[in-house]
Design a protein around this motif. Structure first.
Motif, PDB file in Angstrom:
ATOM      1  N   UNK A  49       0.818  -1.216   0.000  1.00  0.00           N
ATOM      2  CA  UNK A  49       0.000   0.000   0.000  1.00  0.00           C
ATOM      3  C   UNK A  49       0.852   1.267   0.000  1.00  0.00           C
ATOM      4  N   UNK A  50       2.015   1.211   0.631  1.00  0.00           N
ATOM      5  CA  UNK A  50       2.828   2.413   0.817  1.00  0.00           C
ATOM      6  C   UNK A  50       3.604   2.822  -0.427  1.00  0.00           C
ATOM      7  N   UNK A  51       3.576   2.009  -1.450  1.00  0.00           N
ATOM      8  CA  UNK A  51       4.324   2.339  -2.667  1.00  0.00           C
ATOM      9  C   UNK A  51       3.686   3.551  -3.341  1.00  0.00           C
ATOM     10  N   UNK A  52       4.372   4.696  -3.250  1.00  0.00           N
ATOM     11  CA  UNK A  52       3.937   5.939  -3.898  1.00  0.00           C
ATOM     12  C   UNK A  52       2.555   6.390  -3.424  1.00  0.00           C
ATOM     13  N   UNK A  53       2.218   6.100  -2.164  1.00  0.00           N
ATOM     14  CA  UNK A  53       0.967   6.558  -1.569  1.00  0.00           C
ATOM     15  C   UNK A  53       1.290   7.219  -0.239  1.00  0.00           C
ATOM     16  N   UNK A  54       0.665   8.356   0.044  1.00  0.00           N
ATOM     17  CA  UNK A  54       0.917   9.061   1.285  1.00  0.00           C
ATOM     18  C   UNK A  54       0.560   8.185   2.479  1.00  0.00           C
ATOM     19  N   UNK A  55       1.465   8.175   3.474  1.00  0.00           N
ATOM     20  CA  UNK A  55       1.299   7.251   4.593  1.00  0.00           C
ATOM     21  C   UNK A  55       0.042   7.548   5.405  1.00  0.00           C
ATOM     22  N   UNK A  56      -0.361   8.806   5.478  1.00  0.00           N
ATOM     23  CA  UNK A  56      -1.586   9.123   6.199  1.00  0.00           C
ATOM     24  C   UNK A  56      -2.799   8.438   5.605  1.00  0.00           C
ATOM     25  N   UNK A  57      -2.835   8.338   4.267  1.00  0.00           N
ATOM     26  CA  UNK A  57      -3.948   7.663   3.609  1.00  0.00           C
ATOM     27  C   UNK A  57      -3.834   6.145   3.765  1.00  0.00           C
ATOM     28  N   UNK A  58      -2.602   5.656   3.865  1.00  0.00           N
ATOM     29  CA  UNK A  58      -2.396   4.212   3.996  1.00  0.00           C
ATOM     30  C   UNK A  58      -2.932   3.700   5.328  1.00  0.00           C
ATOM     31  N   UNK A  59      -2.784   4.485   6.403  1.00  0.00           N
ATOM     32  CA  UNK A  59      -3.213   4.015   7.726  1.00  0.00           C
ATOM     33  C   UNK A  59      -4.681   3.601   7.706  1.00  0.00           C
ATOM     34  N   UNK A  60      -5.536   4.475   7.209  1.00  0.00           N
ATOM     35  CA  UNK A  60      -6.964   4.173   7.166  1.00  0.00           C
ATOM     36  C   UNK A  60      -7.251   2.971   6.268  1.00  0.00           C
ATOM     37  N   UNK A  61      -6.606   2.942   5.101  1.00  0.00           N
ATOM     38  CA  UNK A  61      -6.838   1.838   4.170  1.00  0.00           C
ATOM     39  C   UNK A  61      -6.343   0.521   4.748  1.00  0.00           C
ATOM     40  N   UNK A  62      -5.194   0.547   5.411  1.00  0.00           N
ATOM     41  CA  UNK A  62      -4.606  -0.667   5.991  1.00  0.00           C
ATOM     42  C   UNK A  62      -5.538  -1.276   7.034  1.00  0.00           C
ATOM     43  N   UNK A  63      -6.050  -0.437   7.917  1.00  0.00           N
ATOM     44  CA  UNK A  63      -6.980  -0.936   8.935  1.00  0.00           C
ATOM     45  C   UNK A  63      -8.230  -1.546   8.296  1.00  0.00           C
ATOM     46  N   UNK A  64      -8.789  -0.846   7.308  1.00  0.00           N
ATOM     47  CA  UNK A  64     -10.018  -1.326   6.666  1.00  0.00           C
ATOM     48  C   UNK A  64      -9.770  -2.613   5.887  1.00  0.00           C
ATOM     49  N   UNK A  65      -8.625  -2.698   5.213  1.00  0.00           N
ATOM     50  CA  UNK A  65      -8.284  -3.891   4.435  1.00  0.00           C
ATOM     51  C   UNK A  65      -8.176  -5.113   5.346  1.00  0.00           C
ATOM     52  N   UNK A  66      -7.513  -4.943   6.483  1.00  0.00           N
ATOM     53  CA  UNK A  66      -7.321  -6.077   7.395  1.00  0.00           C
ATOM     54  C   UNK A  66      -8.608  -6.432   8.127  1.00  0.00           C
ATOM     55  N   UNK A  67      -9.504  -5.466   8.297  1.00  0.00           N
ATOM     56  CA  UNK A  67     -10.820  -5.802   8.828  1.00  0.00           C
ATOM     57  C   UNK A  67     -11.587  -6.697   7.848  1.00  0.00           C
TER      58      UNK A  67
END
Length: 323
Positions: A49-67
């Motif tokens: 997810x972090x490849x060329x994506x702002x880390x602030x946006x990754x946090x929310x996406x990461x949590x939702x993806x793992x849910x």
């Protein structure tokens, strides 16, 4: 490595450099959730997810993806269209990454019994996992990686120790600096240094950079750094419209080209009409992200992956997300 072969200054106290950086990192660093886990699946998701994506946006996406898909087994069993749709809706960049992550999860389940490989070389055999990502997972999940060398690390090494702007030199210097058996904390720490203290515009004093007393750039005031490749503009790019195609198809079971077109761009037609759109969806079909199906006179109705031998005017061309 001997000093004669070293890319680092001969007088450098490496132990002092190592201690200073690790203590600085452990005292205070950005608290990303993937830094609080050693689960290789969770770390792989964060790295992709972090490849060329702002880390602030990754946090929310990461949590939702793992849910949604908390294990490699859950991800491997999911429909690819759902994963690609998630990727697009969270603006996580190239949709191929979602496809490869799905396939990598399948490999872990089918080829490794659900257990992740532990070394960079073994991890590199997973679909879409390149050397950098493999090393990151080995480091952060298993403390079993090599010294990481990304753009931030190159900038730090070039400024701090005048390491030449050469990939082999950066690899050698990074490996020499990393303490044995400490890849997890070291790689996190040196990337943190590049991310908060030694950015393009350095913040040496503001960040309390632990390497100021060793740093060539801090001493001389010359903060030049290796050239950083410029990311192509996303707005109006082919990548942007590929993402729009996937996002639109995520809302419909199937669309004709001329139904899809206006939903992808408001100025659909002319130079950006049916031929342009067909090229876009054929690219996505080649990547396994969409299915293109022709119906009508002279067409069998079978799925097809190319333009060869087909006349779109003979009937409708239908597009849907691949399952």
């Amino acid at each position: 490595m001997s000093d004669a072969a070293s890319e680092l200054p001969s007088e450098l106290d490496r132990e002092a450099v190592q201690t200073a950086l690790i203590e600085w990192y452990e005292d205070d660093h950005r608290d990303f959730p993937w830094r609080r886990t050693d689960d290789p699946y969770e770390i792989l998701v964060s790295e992709v997810m972090s490849q060329q994506t702002q880390l602030g946006r990754v946090v929310e996406a990461w949590d939702a993806f793992l849910d949604e898909w908390p294990t490699p087994e859950a991800l491997a069993a999911a429909d690819r269209s759902a994963i690609v749709g998630f990727w697009t809706s969270h603006r996580l960049g190239y949709n191929n990454r979602a496809k490869y992550l799905h396939e990598a999860a399948g490999q872990v389940v089918e080829d490794h019994g659900g257990e992740f490989p532990r070394t960079p070389d073994e991890l590199s055999e997973l679909m879409g996992v390149g050397p950098y990502t493999a090393n990151a997972v080995a480091s952060f999940a298993f403390n079993n990686g090599d010294a990481v060398v990304d753009t931030n690390v190159k900038r730090v090494l070039h400024r701090a120790f005048a390491v030449p702007d050469d990939d082999d030199a950066f690899e050698a210097a990074a490996s020499e600096l990393m303490p044995d058996g400490e890849s997890r904390v070291w790689n996190n720490a040196i990337m943190e240094l590049g991310g908060v203290a030694c950015e393009k515009t350095p913040a040496c004093d503001e960040s309390g950079c632990p390497w100021r007393q060793f740093c060539h750039a801090y001493e001389t005031g010359d903060f030049t750094a290796p050239d950083v490749p410029t990311q192509p503009s996303f707005e109006g790019s082919r990548r942007q419209f590929r993402g729009r195609v996937v996002r639109v198809l995520g809302e419909y079971d199937e669309l004709r080209l001329d139904e899809l077109g206006p939903r992808v761009r408001v100025d659909y037609g002319g130079d950006h009409g049916r031929e342009w759109l067909r090229g876009l969806v054929d690219d996505l079909a080649s990547d396994g992200l969409v299915t293109v199906r022709g119906t009508g006179d002279g067409d069998s109705g079978d799925d097809c992956d190319s333009n060869e031998g087909r006349d779109d005017s003979a009937g409708d061309v239908l597009v849907s997300l691949s399952k």
